[in-house]
Every structure is written in structure tokens, then in C-alpha cells.
Write a protein that holds these residues in place. Structure first.
Motif, short mmCIF file in Angstrom:
data_model
loop_
_atom_site.label_atom_id
_atom_site.label_comp_id
_atom_site.label_asym_id
_atom_site.label_seq_id
_atom_site.Cartn_x
_atom_site.Cartn_y
_atom_site.Cartn_z
N TYR A 136 0.85 -1.20 0.00
CA TYR A 136 0.00 0.00 0.00
C TYR A 136 0.89 1.25 0.00
CZ TYR A 136 -3.22 -3.59 1.56
OH TYR A 136 -3.97 -4.73 1.65
N GLY A 137 0.47 2.28 -0.80
CA GLY A 137 1.28 3.50 -0.91
C GLY A 137 2.66 3.19 -1.45
N THR A 138 2.72 2.33 -2.44
CA THR A 138 4.01 1.81 -2.90
C THR A 138 4.63 2.74 -3.96
OG1 THR A 138 3.09 -0.38 -2.57
CG2 THR A 138 5.15 -0.23 -3.81
N ARG A 139 5.94 2.78 -3.93
CA ARG A 139 6.69 3.51 -4.97
C ARG A 139 7.85 2.63 -5.42
NH1 ARG A 139 9.71 9.44 -4.57
NH2 ARG A 139 10.19 9.61 -6.81
N ILE A 140 7.92 2.41 -6.71
CA ILE A 140 8.99 1.60 -7.29
C ILE A 140 9.77 2.52 -8.23
CG2 ILE A 140 9.56 -0.46 -8.63
CD1 ILE A 140 6.85 -1.60 -7.84
N LYS A 141 11.06 2.68 -7.96
CA LYS A 141 11.85 3.62 -8.75
C LYS A 141 13.25 3.08 -8.96
CE LYS A 141 13.28 6.32 -4.73
NZ LYS A 141 13.38 7.68 -4.13
N SER A 142 13.91 3.68 -9.98
CA SER A 142 15.30 3.28 -10.28
C SER A 142 16.21 4.48 -10.09
CB SER A 142 15.40 2.75 -11.71
OG SER A 142 15.06 3.76 -12.64
N SER A 143 17.48 4.19 -9.80
CA SER A 143 18.44 5.29 -9.59
C SER A 143 18.91 5.89 -10.92
CB SER A 143 19.64 4.78 -8.80
OG SER A 143 20.28 3.73 -9.51
N ASP A 144 19.01 5.05 -11.93
CA ASP A 144 19.42 5.51 -13.25
C ASP A 144 18.31 5.24 -14.25
OD1 ASP A 144 21.96 6.34 -12.37
OD2 ASP A 144 22.69 4.26 -12.45
N ASN A 145 18.58 5.68 -15.44
CA ASN A 145 17.58 5.47 -16.49
C ASN A 145 17.35 3.99 -16.71
OD1 ASN A 145 17.20 8.23 -17.02
ND2 ASN A 145 18.93 8.29 -18.45
N ILE A 146 16.10 3.62 -16.73
CA ILE A 146 15.78 2.25 -17.08
C ILE A 146 15.89 2.03 -18.58
CG2 ILE A 146 13.27 2.61 -17.34
CD1 ILE A 146 14.95 -0.38 -15.69
N ILE A 147 15.65 3.17 -19.31
CA ILE A 147 15.89 3.20 -20.77
C ILE A 147 16.91 4.30 -21.01
CG2 ILE A 147 14.88 3.52 -23.05
CD1 ILE A 147 12.22 2.65 -21.89
N PRO A 148 18.08 3.99 -21.53
CA PRO A 148 19.12 5.01 -21.69
C PRO A 148 18.74 6.04 -22.77
CG PRO A 148 19.89 2.83 -22.38
CD PRO A 148 18.51 2.66 -21.95
N PRO A 149 19.37 7.21 -22.75
CA PRO A 149 19.08 8.24 -23.78
C PRO A 149 19.54 7.78 -25.16
CG PRO A 149 20.91 8.91 -22.39
CD PRO A 149 20.37 7.66 -21.76
N ILE A 150 18.81 8.27 -26.14
CA ILE A 150 19.16 7.96 -27.54
C ILE A 150 19.42 9.29 -28.25
CG2 ILE A 150 18.44 6.77 -29.64
CD1 ILE A 150 16.49 5.19 -27.96
N PRO A 151 20.67 9.74 -28.34
CA PRO A 151 20.98 11.06 -28.94
C PRO A 151 20.57 11.15 -30.40
CG PRO A 151 22.84 10.22 -27.66
CD PRO A 151 21.88 9.10 -27.77
N ALA A 152 20.62 10.01 -31.09
CA ALA A 152 20.35 10.06 -32.53
C ALA A 152 18.96 10.59 -32.82
CB ALA A 152 20.54 8.68 -33.15
N ILE A 153 18.05 10.27 -31.93
CA ILE A 153 16.67 10.72 -32.16
C ILE A 153 16.27 11.79 -31.16
CG2 ILE A 153 16.00 8.52 -33.19
CD1 ILE A 153 14.73 7.76 -30.54
N GLY A 154 17.22 12.18 -30.29
CA GLY A 154 16.95 13.23 -29.32
C GLY A 154 16.16 12.76 -28.11
N TYR A 155 16.20 11.39 -27.80
CA TYR A 155 15.48 10.85 -26.64
C TYR A 155 16.34 10.99 -25.40
CZ TYR A 155 12.82 7.62 -23.74
OH TYR A 155 12.09 7.05 -22.73
N PRO A 156 15.85 11.66 -24.31
CA PRO A 156 16.71 11.95 -23.15
C PRO A 156 16.87 10.75 -22.21
CG PRO A 156 14.52 12.86 -22.80
CD PRO A 156 14.51 12.28 -24.19
N GLY A 157 16.20 9.64 -22.41
CA GLY A 157 16.23 8.52 -21.44
C GLY A 157 15.08 8.60 -20.45
N ARG A 158 14.91 7.50 -19.73
CA ARG A 158 13.78 7.48 -18.79
C ARG A 158 14.10 6.60 -17.57
NH1 ARG A 158 8.36 8.66 -19.20
NH2 ARG A 158 6.99 7.55 -17.72
N LYS A 159 13.88 7.19 -16.37
CA LYS A 159 14.00 6.42 -15.12
C LYS A 159 12.65 5.76 -14.78
CE LYS A 159 17.55 9.32 -12.98
NZ LYS A 159 17.88 10.15 -11.77
N LEU A 160 12.73 4.71 -13.95
CA LEU A 160 11.51 4.05 -13.49
C LEU A 160 10.99 4.77 -12.25
CD1 LEU A 160 9.46 1.70 -13.64
CD2 LEU A 160 11.03 0.36 -12.20
N ASP A 161 9.74 5.21 -12.28
CA ASP A 161 9.10 5.87 -11.12
C ASP A 161 7.60 5.56 -11.19
OD1 ASP A 161 8.44 7.30 -8.95
OD2 ASP A 161 9.08 9.25 -9.74
#
Length: 469
Positions: free
Chosen positions: A301-326
Motif C-alpha cells: 500500500y502506498g508503494t513507490r517503485i523507482k530506479s536510480s538511473d535510467n531504465i531506458i538510456p538516452p538515444i541522442p540520434a533521435i533526441g530521446y533523453p532517457g527514462r527512469k523508473l518511477d
């Protein structure tokens, strides 16, 4: 008319209860009351309840058990991961196996669990233990017979002592009556100058001595009545109405042997119980089987699941900044989690605990066998001693009866001689004392014979109160 009938009924009831209250208790009533109040018997019966409780425990061992437990609290857990979660090496040039991340889960947790178990097979141990307890119960029942016989002997002794006091009082009263008659003769003889004042004082001294003995026996009687009152709970008013008489006992020839004694039979049952205990301990290596079932509930209950770093790394070629898990789910519930089946436990090696338990049980049986050997020897000697005491007590009755008859004849002669002035009061008083002592010795001989007869009957567990009273 109705009121008169009610009054009559009440009068009859009052008469009934008052007559019962004033009736002298018989030996059977004394014995029954003592059996109920005896502290040793009550203690032994109370201890026997522990054995009955053990028996119930064994019966309930196959009943299913249900256990419910729960837990609530705050959870905070972090997992360190070194792994390429996403296979992006061709695009991002990330070395394989070098992807680092920390996954944190936090929130309030709740856990509920229900476990059910039921023993299906104990390897035979429960069956042997049940037989051992059955033998133990038989042993305790037999020991109750021994305790009951001890109560019978105790009440019989007090009852016979009361009879001895009553008989002694009769002897003293009869002696007092004779001394009173002889004193009248002495008064006349003193008046005629046939005896001296000293001889007359001798008779007065004998009377005073006799009065002191009567007072002593009254004290003994009161003590015995108090003892019976404590042992039976019957009031002294009723106990004083008892007028027992001492009669010699003629027991039948024994039909049993030493092996029928309660002590021997109790030890036999104890040895049988120890044999079953050995067999129970020998089942330590046999697998035990039980039925098991479990049900679980898990909630976050009231749970939060998160990551310290990006779960999906940034992709400069397409301008994607990456994404952490939250991720913040409202709650997570897992229910039901059900487990069920049959399980077994097989102790292949238990550190020799099972073998040590077997040896302990064998030593216990050996101790009981040694106790039986010793008890048989002692009880054999006890039986021979009781038989010898009984024969001696019987011969003493005949001897004391003859001495009483001789003392009675001597007193009759001394009274005649004193009446005609042919002897002094000293010889008369000596003859009176001799008869009194002979009559008391005769009553004591009967008392001792009854004690010896009771002990002889007890030596083969054949004590029968119908032969006594």
C-alpha cells in the motif's frame, strides 16, 4: 387440616434427621468417610489425572491444527542490478553485462498466512505410547488398592483402640465396685479392731489410684474420638455412641500369593509400560507423514517503485533523453497463494539422540525389574513375619485368658480371707491389682491378635473388613 398435615410431615422429618444424627456410626460408615477425606488417596487420585491428560493428548495428536498469523509494517528494499535490461548495444555501444542500476521498492506491506497440518502416520510411536499409558493407568489403579488397605488398617486400629479403652473402662469400673464393697468390709473390721488404720488407708489409696487410672483412660478415649473425628469428619457426639467390643479374628487360609500384592502387580504393569516405551523410541528412524495446507495474502500500500538511473538510456540520434523508473501504484495485492499436499520427515541421522532415548528407556525398565526383585524378597519375609506374629498372638490370648482366670480365683480367695480377718488388706489389694492387670493384658492380647491378623491378610492382598466387624 392442611396445616396439621404439614406440621405432621415436618415433625416426622425432624424425627428422622434427629434419630440419624444420634445413631452410632458403624465401621463401614467410618471407613467410607475416611476414604473420602484421606489426604494420600486424594493426592494420588489427583496425580492420576495427569496420566489421563497424557492419554487425551495422544488421542488428539491426529487432530488437524490451524495456525493464523499476520504482519504489517513499512518496507524499503533496494536491488542492485548489473545487467543489460534492454539490448541496445548495437545502437548505443554499451558493453554487454555492464549496465548498472538500483531498483528501490518502498511502502507499507501487509502479510496474512493460514497454516493447517494433520498427522497421518507417526511411524507407530503414538500407538506404542498409548499402550504404555494404558499400562501406567493399570499400575496407578493397583496402587490405589494398596492405599485403600492402608486406610482400612488405620481406621481399624483407631476403632480397636477405642474398643480397648471401653473394655479397660469396664475392667476399672468393676474393680472400683469390688474395692467399694471391700472398703465397707474394712470399715466394719476397723470398727471391731480386726485391722489397723494403716490397712484401712491401703484400701483408700487403692481407690484413689483406681480413680486416677479411670481419669487417664477418659483422656485416652477423648484423644481417640478426636482422631476419628479428624479422619472421618463425623462429630464426636455420634462417635461417643460407639460401643465396640474386641473379638479375636480368625482369618481364612490365604488363597493368593505374594505375586498378588499391589506392589508386585503395579511393578509388572510398570515393566510392561517401559517395554512399550522402548518400542516407541525405536521408531525414531521411521518416516513421519503429515498433511499440510497453507494460504497466503500479500499486499503493498502506498508503494513507490523507482530506479536510480535510467531504465531506458538516452538515444541522442533521435533526441530521446532517457527514462527512469518511477511507478506509484495505488496498491498491489497477491491473493490467494495456496499450497497443499502431503509431506514427510525422515531422520536418517539424528546425532544418536534416538539411540540414547532407547537406552534410557531400557535402563528405566531394568530399574523396575530390580525393584520388583527387591520387593518380592521383602514381601516374602514380611509374610513369614506376619504369620509368625499371628501364631504368637493367638497363643498369647490362651495364656492371658488362663492368667485372668487364675487371678480371678486368687481374688475370690483373698476377699474371703480378708472378710474373715485371715489376711491383711495388702494381700487383697495385690490380688485386685493382679486381676486388673490380667484382664487388661487379656484385652491387649486380643487387640494385638487383631493387628496381626489384619497384617497377615494384607500380606497377600486379602484384607476383608467383613471378617473384622
Amino acid at each position: 387440616m392442611k396445616s396439621k398435615l404439614s406440621f405432621l410431615l415436618l415433625s416426622l422429618l425432624f424425627y428422622h434427621y434427629s434419630s440419624n444424627a444420634q445413631s452410632a456410626p458403624g465401621f463401614k460408615e467410618l471407613l467410607d468417610s475416611a476414604m473420602v477425606r484421606d489426604a494420600d488417596l486424594r493426592t494420588q487420585l489427583t496425580k492420576n489425572k495427569l496420566t489421563e491428560l497424557d492419554e487425551h493428548k495422544l488421542k488428539d495428536v491426529y487432530l488437524p491444527t490451524l495456525e493464523v498469523s499476520g504482519m504489517a509494517g513499512y518496507m524499503n528494499a533496494t536491488a542492485h542490478i548489473i545487467s543489460p535490461e534492454l539490448n541496445l548495444q548495437p545502437f548505443l555501444n554499451i558493453p554487454e553485462g555492464k549496465y548498472n542500476n538500483n531498483i528501490n521498492v518502498s511502502g507499507f506491506s501487509g502479510l496474512a498466512k493460514a497454516d493447517a497440518k494433520m498427522l497421518l502416520y507417526s511411524g507407530g510411536k503414538v500407538q506404542y505410547l498409548r499402550k504404555a499409558i494404558g499400562e501406567k493407568k493399570k499400575s496407578e489403579t493397583v496402587l490405589l488398592e494398596k492405599s485403600s488397605d492402608e486406610v482400612v488398617a488405620m481406621i481399624s486400629r483407631a476403632y480397636d483402640q477405642l474398643a480397648l479403652v471401653h473394655q479397660s473402662k469396664k475392667v476399672l469400673d468393676e474393680g472400683k465396685r469390688r474395692l467399694e464393697a471391700n472398703r465397707k468390709t474394712a470399715d466394719k473390721a476397723l470398727g471391731y479392731g480386726l485391722i489397723t488404720p494403716y490397712d484401712h488407708k491401703k484400701i483408700e489409696l487403692a481407690q484413689a489410684t483406681l480413680d486416677a487410672k479411670i481419669a487417664e483412660y477418659e483422656g485416652k478415649k477423648d484423644l481417640l474420638l478426636t482422631q476419628l473425628e479428624v479422619l472421618t469428619g463425623i462429630s464426636k457426639d455420634r462417635l461417643e455412641l460407639i460401643q465396640p467390643v474386641l473379638v479375636a479374628v480368625v482369618p481364612e487360609a490365604p488363597h493368593k500369593s505374594i505375586e498378588d500384592r499391589a506392589e508386585i502387580r503395579a511393578l509388572d504393569y510398570g515393566i510392561n509400560a517401559s517395554g512399550y516405551k522402548i518400542k516407541a523410541e525405536q521408531t525414531w528412524w521411521i518416516p513421519k507423514v503429515q498433511l499440510m495446507a497453507s494460504g497466503y495474502y500479500l499486499g503493498l500500500y502506498g508503494t513507490r517503485i523507482k530506479s536510480s538511473d535510467n531504465i531506458i538510456p538516452p538515444i541522442p540520434a533521435i533526441g530521446y533523453p532517457g527514462r527512469k523508473l518511477d511507478w506509484r501504484p495505488t496498491n498491489l495485492n497477491v491473493f490467494p497463494i495456496f499450497l497443499g499436499g502431503v509431506g514427510f520427515k525422515w531422520e536418517i541421522f539424528d546425532g544418536r539422540e534416538g539411540k540414547h532415548a532407547i537406552e534410557t528407556a531400557r535402563i528405566d525398565r531394568e530399574l523396575l525389574e530390580n525393584q520388583k526383585y527387591d520387593a518380592r524378597r521383602k514381601l516374602t519375609l514380611n509374610q513369614a513375619n506376619n504369620k509368625s506374629n499371628y501364631e504368637i498372638a493367638n497363643s498369647q490370648i490362651a495364656l492371658k485368658r488362663k492368667q485372668k482366670e487364675m487371678a480371678g480365683d486368687a481374688l475370690v480367695t483373698a476377699e474371703k480371707e480378708f472378710r474373715y480377718g485371715m489376711t491383711k488388706s495388702t494381700q487383697l489389694i495385690e490380688a485386685e491389682n493382679d486381676l486388673e492387670a490380667a484382664e487388661l493384658d487379656y484385652q491387649n492380647a486380643i487387640f494385638n491378635q487383631r493387628r496381626a491378623a489384619i497384617e497377615m491378610m494384607r500380606s497377600t492382598q486379602e484384607l476383608d473388613i467383613t471378617k473384622l466387624y
